[in-house]
Design a protein around this motif. Structure first.
Motif, mmCIF file in Angstrom:
data_model
loop_
_atom_site.group_PDB
_atom_site.id
_atom_site.type_symbol
_atom_site.label_atom_id
_atom_site.label_comp_id
_atom_site.label_asym_id
_atom_site.label_seq_id
_atom_site.Cartn_x
_atom_site.Cartn_y
_atom_site.Cartn_z
ATOM 1 N N LYS A 56 -8.451 -12.926 -0.503
ATOM 2 C CA LYS A 56 -8.416 -11.900 0.538
ATOM 3 C C LYS A 56 -9.059 -10.638 -0.031
ATOM 4 N N ASP A 57 -9.231 -9.621 0.838
ATOM 5 C CA ASP A 57 -9.817 -8.369 0.395
ATOM 6 C C ASP A 57 -8.793 -7.458 -0.266
ATOM 7 N N ASP A 58 -7.504 -7.686 -0.011
ATOM 8 C CA ASP A 58 -6.477 -6.831 -0.592
ATOM 9 C C ASP A 58 -5.564 -7.647 -1.491
ATOM 10 N N THR A 75 1.520 -4.839 2.179
ATOM 11 C CA THR A 75 0.924 -4.205 3.357
ATOM 12 C C THR A 75 -0.558 -4.565 3.411
ATOM 13 N N GLY A 76 -1.279 -3.884 4.285
ATOM 14 C CA GLY A 76 -2.725 -4.042 4.333
ATOM 15 C C GLY A 76 -3.439 -3.317 3.210
ATOM 16 N N GLY A 77 -2.679 -2.592 2.361
ATOM 17 C CA GLY A 77 -3.256 -1.957 1.182
ATOM 18 C C GLY A 77 -3.153 -2.871 -0.026
ATOM 19 N N ASN A 78 -3.284 -2.285 -1.218
ATOM 20 C CA ASN A 78 -3.173 -3.051 -2.466
ATOM 21 C C ASN A 78 -1.814 -2.808 -3.098
ATOM 22 N N SER A 116 1.225 0.896 -5.092
ATOM 23 C CA SER A 116 0.488 0.571 -3.877
ATOM 24 C C SER A 116 -0.581 1.624 -3.627
ATOM 25 N N LYS A 117 -1.696 1.179 -3.073
ATOM 26 C CA LYS A 117 -2.790 2.080 -2.715
ATOM 27 C C LYS A 117 -3.303 1.707 -1.336
ATOM 28 N N GLN A 118 -3.432 2.696 -0.482
ATOM 29 C CA GLN A 118 -3.878 2.442 0.878
ATOM 30 C C GLN A 118 -5.339 1.990 0.923
ATOM 31 N N ILE A 119 -5.636 1.150 1.914
ATOM 32 C CA ILE A 119 -7.006 0.733 2.210
ATOM 33 C C ILE A 119 -7.275 1.061 3.674
ATOM 34 N N ASP A 120 -8.238 1.941 3.928
ATOM 35 C CA ASP A 120 -8.590 2.336 5.301
ATOM 36 C C ASP A 120 -7.358 2.783 6.088
ATOM 37 N N GLY A 121 -6.482 3.530 5.426
ATOM 38 C CA GLY A 121 -5.305 4.065 6.098
ATOM 39 C C GLY A 121 -4.133 3.113 6.201
#
Length: 206
Positions: free
Chosen positions: A47-49, A75-78, A93-98
């Motif tokens: 996946k991308d995350d 989540t949708g982040g990392n 955790s780090k957000q990806i595109d919010g």
């Protein structure tokens, strides 16, 4: 370990929970690849995350199939760098595109409650644990020492390791009336912060 894949996806940041007989780790493997029927196809393995998974193991070091942690954590982040200490579970955790957990800066450290293998009540640990930079690999040692990796300002390079020291500060306040005179009557004052209320009696000096 049997779920490594040299070219299909990344497996990193292992933490061995000896009490629960679990190996926690970070990966961007596609959850669909736990279905053996998918493995013969040409579908992507990653996946991308990144998410946090665990695999249980026995006394012979035989591992179960990887299990993705719930959406309380992932989540949708990392989500990365899992670690458990007693009834607390920590990760970054780090957000990806919010998408992702609420953040102070870049990658932040989060604390959650742990009970019988269930992780809940995820909270950002806030400043000063977190900074405007990336903060990760939070570790509490058996002797009470706490370590953190960060690329925050003031370090010696890119990612540095920090030892977190407890700071005890005294808060002194004096209560005065509208005329500027100290209130000497004895009463109970309540101090409130984001986590608790503390009630303290005043003295003759206000």
């Amino acid at each position: 370990v049997p779920f490594n894949d040299s070219i299909g996806y990344a497996v990193m940041h292992p933490f061995v929970d000896e009490e629960a007989k679990r190996l926690y780790f970070t990966t961007n493997m596609d959850p669909a690849w736990s279905d053996s029927t998918k493995k013969a196809s040409r579908e992507p393995k990653y996946k991308d995350d990144f998410d946090i998974y665990y695999a249980e193991y026995d006394e012979n070091m035989v591992f179960s199939a990887p299990v993705r942690l719930s959406d309380q954590v992932n989540t949708g982040g990392n989500e990365t760098h899992p670690f458990r200490k007693d009834d607390k579970f920590y990760f970054s955790s780090k957000q990806i595109d919010g998408e992702g957990h609420p953040t102070v800066g870049g990658m932040d450290v989060y604390e959650a409650s742990y009970s019988n293998g269930t992780i809940s009540n995820v909270q950002n640990m806030g400043i000063p644990v977190n900074s405007l930079g990336d903060d990760f690999a939070y570790r509490v040692m058996d002797n009470g020492e706490t370590y953190l990796s960060s690329n925050r300002d003031g370090g010696q390079g890119l990612d540095d390791i920090y030892l977190i020291a407890e700071q005890y500060k005294q808060f002194v306040a004096r209560v005065i009336d509208c005329e500027g005179a100290v209130v000497t009557d004895s009463y109970l004052a309540t101090l409130q912060d984001k986590t608790q209320n503390l009630q303290v009696p005043t003295d003759r000096k206000g």
